[in-house]
Design a protein around this motif. Structure first.
Motif, short mmCIF file in Angstrom:
data_model
loop_
_atom_site.label_atom_id
_atom_site.label_comp_id
_atom_site.label_asym_id
_atom_site.label_seq_id
_atom_site.Cartn_x
_atom_site.Cartn_y
_atom_site.Cartn_z
N GLU A 18 0.82 -1.21 0.00
CA GLU A 18 0.00 0.00 0.00
C GLU A 18 0.85 1.26 0.00
N ARG A 19 0.29 2.30 -0.60
CA ARG A 19 0.93 3.61 -0.66
C ARG A 19 -0.13 4.66 -0.36
N ILE A 20 0.18 5.57 0.55
CA ILE A 20 -0.78 6.60 0.94
C ILE A 20 -0.48 7.88 0.17
N TYR A 21 -1.51 8.40 -0.49
CA TYR A 21 -1.44 9.67 -1.21
C TYR A 21 -2.28 10.67 -0.42
N ASP A 22 -1.62 11.56 0.29
CA ASP A 22 -2.34 12.51 1.11
C ASP A 22 -1.76 13.90 0.93
N ILE A 23 -2.60 14.87 0.92
CA ILE A 23 -2.22 16.28 0.81
C ILE A 23 -2.49 16.90 2.18
N SER A 24 -1.49 17.52 2.77
CA SER A 24 -1.66 18.14 4.08
C SER A 24 -2.53 19.39 3.95
N ASN A 25 -3.70 19.34 4.58
CA ASN A 25 -4.63 20.44 4.50
C ASN A 25 -5.60 20.33 5.67
N ASN A 28 -9.19 18.81 4.98
CA ASN A 28 -9.39 17.46 4.45
C ASN A 28 -10.55 16.76 5.14
N SER A 29 -11.26 15.96 4.37
CA SER A 29 -12.31 15.12 4.95
C SER A 29 -11.66 13.90 5.60
N GLN A 30 -12.46 13.10 6.24
CA GLN A 30 -11.97 11.86 6.85
C GLN A 30 -12.16 10.67 5.91
N ASP A 31 -12.66 10.93 4.70
CA ASP A 31 -12.93 9.87 3.73
C ASP A 31 -11.68 9.50 2.95
N TRP A 32 -11.67 8.26 2.45
CA TRP A 32 -10.55 7.77 1.64
C TRP A 32 -11.08 6.97 0.45
N THR A 33 -10.27 6.95 -0.60
CA THR A 33 -10.54 6.14 -1.79
C THR A 33 -9.36 5.20 -2.00
N TRP A 34 -9.65 3.96 -2.37
CA TRP A 34 -8.60 2.99 -2.64
C TRP A 34 -8.61 2.64 -4.12
N ILE A 35 -7.43 2.72 -4.72
CA ILE A 35 -7.25 2.39 -6.14
C ILE A 35 -6.26 1.24 -6.23
N LYS A 36 -6.66 0.19 -6.95
CA LYS A 36 -5.75 -0.92 -7.22
C LYS A 36 -5.03 -0.63 -8.53
N PHE A 37 -3.72 -0.68 -8.49
CA PHE A 37 -2.89 -0.47 -9.68
C PHE A 37 -2.28 -1.79 -10.10
N CYS A 46 -1.80 -1.07 -4.04
CA CYS A 46 -2.98 -0.25 -3.74
C CYS A 46 -2.55 1.14 -3.31
N GLY A 47 -3.24 2.14 -3.83
CA GLY A 47 -3.05 3.52 -3.42
C GLY A 47 -4.24 3.97 -2.61
N GLN A 48 -3.98 4.67 -1.52
CA GLN A 48 -5.01 5.21 -0.65
C GLN A 48 -5.01 6.72 -0.83
N PHE A 49 -6.14 7.28 -1.31
CA PHE A 49 -6.24 8.70 -1.67
C PHE A 49 -7.24 9.40 -0.77
N ARG A 50 -6.89 10.61 -0.32
CA ARG A 50 -7.76 11.39 0.55
C ARG A 50 -9.01 11.82 -0.22
N GLY A 51 -10.18 11.57 0.38
CA GLY A 51 -11.45 11.98 -0.21
C GLY A 51 -12.31 10.80 -0.63
N THR A 69 -11.45 12.50 -6.36
CA THR A 69 -12.16 12.25 -5.10
C THR A 69 -12.92 13.53 -4.77
N PHE A 70 -13.70 13.48 -3.71
CA PHE A 70 -14.43 14.69 -3.31
C PHE A 70 -13.49 15.75 -2.74
N ASP A 71 -12.27 15.36 -2.37
CA ASP A 71 -11.31 16.33 -1.83
C ASP A 71 -10.34 16.87 -2.88
N TYR A 72 -9.88 16.00 -3.79
CA TYR A 72 -8.82 16.39 -4.73
C TYR A 72 -8.99 15.71 -6.08
#
Length: 177
Positions: A18-25, A28-37, A46-51, A69-72
């Motif tokens: 897994e790899r976390i993709y997060d933007i410091s802000n 940010n919401s508490q929601d996450w999206t997971w993408i399988k690459f 798997c990538g974990q994206f904020r929103g 995502t709803f955040d980015y």
């Protein structure tokens, strides 16, 4: 190099690298999206994206993946897997790639073509003012999509985008009384 993407539910711990993709802000919401690459050697991670999830699309032409995502809106390089750019947003509703490799993105009211980067955009002219745009799929070089006509309650408009000319054409209009 990334060759395939798919939105998935949160994976079990250890199921994928897994790899976390997060933007410091602070907003940010508490929601996450997971993408399988998947890469050219069929390795999956798997990538974990904020929103909260919206859409994902991959362009071989531009060697980019866009994750909405709803955040980015994230722009990911297919070779390195790194974020190359992002945009704070909560308005994008759908995302796809033309048969020619260009991204097409929709917010509630507009459709844009995204070229090599998320900053390289072209607003596509519409014959009507649109609301609640939803892509339905490709048939050869034509993208079918539906929307409501802005300001007209209970309307359903079917349109198509010609990927060669970038023209939007109305196919049908339904107005409920």
């Amino acid at each position: 190099m990334i060759t395939k993407t798919e939105i998935i539910e949160q994976p079990y711990s250890g199921q994928f690298k897994e790899r976390i993709y997060d933007i410091s802000n602070p907003w940010n919401s508490q929601d996450w999206t997971w993408i399988k690459f998947k890469d050219e050697n069929y390795n999956e991670w798997c990538g974990q994206f904020r929103g909260a999830q919206q859409a994902v699309a991959l362009s071989s032409k531009h060697n980019k993946v866009l994750v909405a995502t709803f955040d980015y809106l994230y722009e990911i390089d297919c070779v390195s897997g790194e974020i190359t750019d992002y945009e704070s947003t909560n308005t994008y509703q759908d995302l796809t790639v033309t048969p020619f490799g260009d991204f097409i993105i929709a917010d509630y009211y507009n459709i844009e073509k995204i070229g090599e980067t998320i900053n390289n955009r072209q607003l596509l002219a519409s014959p009507i003012k649109m609301d609640t745009i939803k892509f339905n799929g490709w048939s050869e070089n034509k993208l079918s999509f539906s929307c409501e006509e802005l300001g007209i309650v209970d309307s359903k408009i079917e349109l198509e985008l010609d990927a060669m000319t970038l023209e939007l054409n109305i196919l049908s209009r339904i107005y409920k009384k």
